[in-house]
Structures are given as structure tokens and as C-alpha cells.
Write an enzyme that holds these catalytic residues in place. Structure first.
Site, PDB file in Angstrom:
ATOM      1  N   HIS A 130       8.802  -8.306 -10.776  1.00 16.41           N
ATOM      2  CA  HIS A 130       7.917  -7.312 -11.369  1.00 16.41           C
ATOM      3  C   HIS A 130       8.410  -6.985 -12.773  1.00 16.41           C
ATOM      4  CE1 HIS A 130       5.132  -3.942 -11.489  1.00 16.41           C
ATOM      5  NE2 HIS A 130       6.097  -3.239 -12.033  1.00 16.41           N
ATOM      6  N   ASP A 184      -1.019   4.953  -3.626  1.00 23.65           N
ATOM      7  CA  ASP A 184      -0.650   4.753  -5.034  1.00 23.65           C
ATOM      8  C   ASP A 184      -1.887   4.551  -5.893  1.00 23.65           C
ATOM      9  OD1 ASP A 184       1.315   4.218  -7.232  1.00 23.65           O
ATOM     10  OD2 ASP A 184       0.207   2.338  -7.257  1.00 23.65           O
ATOM     11  N   ARG A 234      -2.825  10.482 -11.931  1.00 21.86           N
ATOM     12  CA  ARG A 234      -1.720  10.668 -12.890  1.00 21.86           C
ATOM     13  C   ARG A 234      -2.183  10.341 -14.309  1.00 21.86           C
ATOM     14  NH1 ARG A 234       2.649   6.843 -10.813  1.00 21.86           N
ATOM     15  NH2 ARG A 234       3.712   7.431 -12.729  1.00 21.86           N
ATOM     16  N   SER A 240       6.015   4.558  -7.324  1.00 22.45           N
ATOM     17  CA  SER A 240       4.777   3.801  -7.490  1.00 22.45           C
ATOM     18  C   SER A 240       5.076   2.302  -7.557  1.00 22.45           C
ATOM     19  CB  SER A 240       4.082   4.279  -8.772  1.00 22.45           C
ATOM     20  OG  SER A 240       3.086   3.386  -9.176  1.00 22.45           O
ATOM     21  N   LYS A 283       4.662  -0.679  -4.115  1.00 22.80           N
ATOM     22  CA  LYS A 283       3.829  -1.891  -4.168  1.00 22.80           C
ATOM     23  C   LYS A 283       4.673  -3.139  -3.944  1.00 22.80           C
ATOM     24  CE  LYS A 283       2.191  -0.256  -7.931  1.00 22.80           C
ATOM     25  NZ  LYS A 283       1.572   0.404  -9.038  1.00 22.80           N
TER      26      LYS A 283
END
Ligand code: URA
Length: 444
Positions: free
Chosen positions: A86, A165, A172, A187, A191
Site C-alpha cells: 500500500h 470505512d 471525514r 482507515s 482495508k
């Protein structure tokens, strides 16, 4: 005695800086995800968390609740170890396009969910969709099939995964509560943890083009994310990388795919290749600790030089409906109708490239979104001809702008000249890798 589960009492507790019990966290997060807690109460919760913060235990609990709001996906019986990567988001970050087929060609499986670009940052899904025919809207079943057949698949976030999320992030975005370390860590990690893989690496971008402006802020995030991943028994490494200038030269969807293909060929920009190699190395070390660092580096090099990574890239593109011939054809990917090269008005050395501004210029040229619903132009963007430290003379090429939008060139020319700082002295070298936090033994 169980603490109060009345939502107003939970909000008052967090407003006053007190810790929430696991039951209270579950009540508000799952209540919101299921539609029992309204937006105004969740907004108050998010603001209280942003102002007061969460303890490590609360952050882990929040992550657990977010994962439990949906399904988790596992890959049993694949016959290969599964890994995931990520990036916290940057400008010109096409790392996934190189790394995913590279890792698959090394015998690992990469089942990856990716996102779209918003604001000045790009998104992997938009880049992939610039390949004619490429489908990112796979069902979870198709996702499993592609991963098991070729070892790599990338799709958009499925509605079934971490729905809390998806709802909380949308809120948000409009309530000034994006910049909370605890909310960012939960968050991202929820995921990543909802897709159960054997090892994970996070590319934490640092600089004015990134979520984290300083190495300290990025390290703080990495510490929290590591505590979360340890609590879930997941092996995770963190690589802190520079985002004070774009990664590589290309910014914009098809332009970045072209640069990624060059890199899978072994001819790409050295900073991009370095980041991919370090991320691949971290994953290989997590999965195969018996393989020495030299041997792992050698395998990575050979996968690129032998053409294995490129062959896997083509097979992967074809399996998701795309045209694999883009690696051979000049016009296989879209080109914009208008291209203009901006030239330097000064002589000296490039001492700064404002990444955030370049991201915004690419957006104005049509490559990015202002709102989630906007569509992007796959051909638009820009290609730099200089990097930090380059020597330039008046009239030298700085960057080529690509667009289909009439009028956007006028807005972008000046902005580009402002974004690239040129001065008389040679600037200090900028390392691309700013730190590595190796995978620590997890504690399930
Ligand atoms: N990316 C995410 O997925 N979540 C955040 O909160 C920030 C960046």
C-alpha cells in the site's frame, strides 16, 4: 459494569478526552455502518477523535470494528504466498504497476485493492483504466480466479469490504477530520487487513506532496500502523520514501503506464526502480527469511532482465480485459491532442519541484478529479524533463504538458514555471529511501 452505550454519552466521553471501552467503540462504529447512528453523531465522534486522539488500544479496536463491518477475503490453497502493498499516496506514484507483476513473476501472489485519485494525488485504478479494455470492477469471485490463475489481480474497493470505512471516509472528507493519525491508520490498516495476506509492505510517502510532511510524522504513523498489524498477527514492513518531487518523470494516467512499462522492461527512472526494489525486497524477506538479501536482490534483477516480469505484466493485463499489445505499440495507449513543452527562463540547478503544485497542474490538464464524481482524461498530464539537482540553461525543456482541454495550457504554463525552483548552487542530493522499518515478529 459495562460503560454506557448511549451514543451521546460516548460522544461526551471522547469529547472530554477519556478512553472508550471496546463495547462503546463497537456500538458507535457498527451502529453507523448499519445505519442506526446518524451522520451528525458520527461527525461529532470523528471531530472528537481528531481533537482528542485515540490510545493505541482504542485505535486497534476501531480498526477491528471497521473490519468487522464487512467481509474478509482469504486465499487458501493458492499454492503461493500472498503479499500486499500500500502507498499512502503521492504524485507520479506508479509503483504498483511495476511491483505487482514483478512480485507475481517471483512466485508470490498479489491480490490488491486500489483506489482512485482525488485532488493532487493519482490513483492506481485510474492509471489501469487508461489501458484500453482494462476492467477494475471485478467481482470478488473474478478477483479470486485471476489471482489463482496468474498470481496478480487489482480491483476497486468492493462494497462488501470495510463498509464502515467507506461511509466514514466520505464524512471525514467534508467535516475537516481527514488529518487524524488514528483515523488515517485505522482507515488504511482496516482495508489492508480485510484482505488476508501473508505479508504486507507500506510505502509511506514523506514530503509536501504527501499526507506526511516530515519523517517524524511518517514514523509516528508507521509505529501506530505496526501496532495494529501486530495485534492482527500480520507481518508488515514500512518503507519511508521521498515525495518532495514526483516519482519518475510522468504524472498522469496513460503517461504513467508508459513509464511503468519502461520500468518493467528495466529502462525506467532510477528512483522508481529503487523504490520498487526495496518494497519487493521487504516482502521477500518477510516471506522467505532464509533467502539472503543479496540473493533476493539478484532474483528481483533477474525477473526484470529476463523479461519474466514483463511477460507477467502482459498476461495480467489480458486477464483483466486489457490490450497487452500496449507494451509494443506506440499508440496503444491514448495520447492527448495538445502537447506543449515549457522551457526554462533561468539558468542554474533545479533545487525544488513542488509536487503538490504539479499534481494540481495535472488535474487542471484533465488528469485528476476535483470531486469524486468527476471523470478523468486518461491521456492528460505532464512529463518532467528535469529532476532535483538537474543543471538547466535558459531555453532548456522543463516539462511537456499533455491535454485535451482548451484553455488549460494557459493556466498551466506559469504554474509549472512557479513549481520548479532554479537557483545558482548545486543542491544537496535527495535520497529516495528515507527509512525502512522492517517487519517485526507479529503477536497474534
Ligand atoms: N488513505 C486512506 O485510505 N484512508 C485515510 O484515512 C487516508 C488515506
Amino acid at each position: 459494569m459495562e460503560s454506557s452505550l448511549r451514543v451521546p454519552d460516548i460522544l461526551i466521553r471522547k469529547r472530554d478526552g477519556l478512553a472508550l471501552s471496546p463495547g462503546q467503540m463497537r456500538h458507535i462504529v457498527l451502529g453507523y455502518s448499519q445505519g442506526d447512528v446518524p451522520d451528525y453523531q458520527m461527525s461529532a465522534f470523528l471531530m472528537a477523535v481528531t481533537l482528542r486522539g485515540l490510545s493505541q488500544e482504542e485505535t486497534i479496536e476501531l480498526t477491528r470494528c471497521m473490519i468487522d463491518s464487512g467481509q474478509t477475503v482469504t486465499f487458501p490453497n493458492l499454492g503461493r504466498p500472498t503479499v500486499d502493498k500500500h502507498s499512502t499516496g503521492g504524485v507520479g506514484d506508479k509503483t504498483t504497476l511495476v511491483l505487482a507483476p514483478l512480485l507475481a513473476s517471483l512466485g508470490l501472489a498479489v491480490p490488491k485493492l486500489s483506489g482512485r485519485g482525488l485532488g493532487h494525488t493519482g490513483g492506481t485504478l485510474d492509471k489501469l483504466e487508461s489501458i484500453p479494455g482494462f476492467r477494475t470492477n471485478l467481482t470478488l469471485e473474478e478477483f479470486h480466479t485471476v489471482v489463482s490463475e496468474i498470481g496478480v489481480a487489482i480491483m476497486g474497493a468492493a462494497a462488501e469490504l470495510v463498509p464502515a470505512d467507506q461511509k466514514m471516509y466520505a464524512l471525514r472528507d467534508v467535516t475537516g477530520t481527514v488529518d487524524s493519525p488514528a483515523l488515517i491508520a485505522s482507515s488504511i490498516m482496516s482495508k489492508k487487513l480485510a484482505i488476508v495476506t501473508d505479508a504486507l509492505v507500506l510505502d509511506v510517502k514523506v514530503g509536501q506532496g504527501a499526507f506526511f510532511a516530515t519523517v517524524d510524522a511518517a514514523s509516528e504513523f508507521a509505529k501506530t500502523a505496526q501496532a495494529i498489524s501486530n495485534a492482527f498477527g500480520r507481518r508488515t514492513a514500512f518503507v519511508l520514501t521521498d515525495m518532495e518531487q514526483p516519482l519518475g518523470f510522468a504524472v498522469g494516467n496513460a503517461l504513467e503506464v508508459r513509464e511503468a512499462i519502461e520500468t518493467v522492461h528495466g529502462h525506467g527512472p532510477s528512483d522508481l526502480l529503487d523504490v520498487c526494489a526495496v518494497l519487493a525486497l521487504q516482502l521477500m524477506q518477510s516471506i522467505m527469511p532464509q533467502v539472503s538479501v543479496e540473493e533476493a536482490r539478484d532474483r528481483i534483477r533477474r525477473a526484470i532482465q529476463s523479461g519474466d516480469a514483463l511477460r507477467t505484466f502482459c498476461t495480467w493485463i489480458a486477464h483483466q480485459g486489457g490490450d497487452p499489445d500496449i507494451v509494443n505499440k506506440q499508440d496503444g495507449l491514448p495520447w492527448s491532442r495538445r502537447q506543449e513543452t515549457v522551457r526554462s527562463t533561468q539558468s542554474g540547478y533545479v533545487t525544488g519541484i513542488n509536487c503538490r503544485s504539479l499534481g494540481h497542474i495535472a488535474q487542471v490538464l484533465g488528469a485528476g478529479r476535483t470531486r469524486k464524481e468527476d471523470t478523468v482524461d486518461p491521456a492528460a498530464g505532464l512529463v518532467l524533463h528535469v529532476k532535483h539537482g538537474s543543471r538547466v540553461q535558459v531555453g532548456d525543456d522543463l516539462a511537456t504538458l499533455h491535454t485535451n482541454l482548451i484553455g488549460s495550457l494557459d493556466k498551466s504554463r506559469e504554474a509549472l514555471l512557479d513549481a520548479i525552483q532554479i537557483a545558482g548552487e548545486i543542491p544537496a542530493e535527495r535520497p529516495i529511501i528515507l527509512g525502512v522499518i522492517e517487519n517485526k515478529d507479529s503477536d497474534p
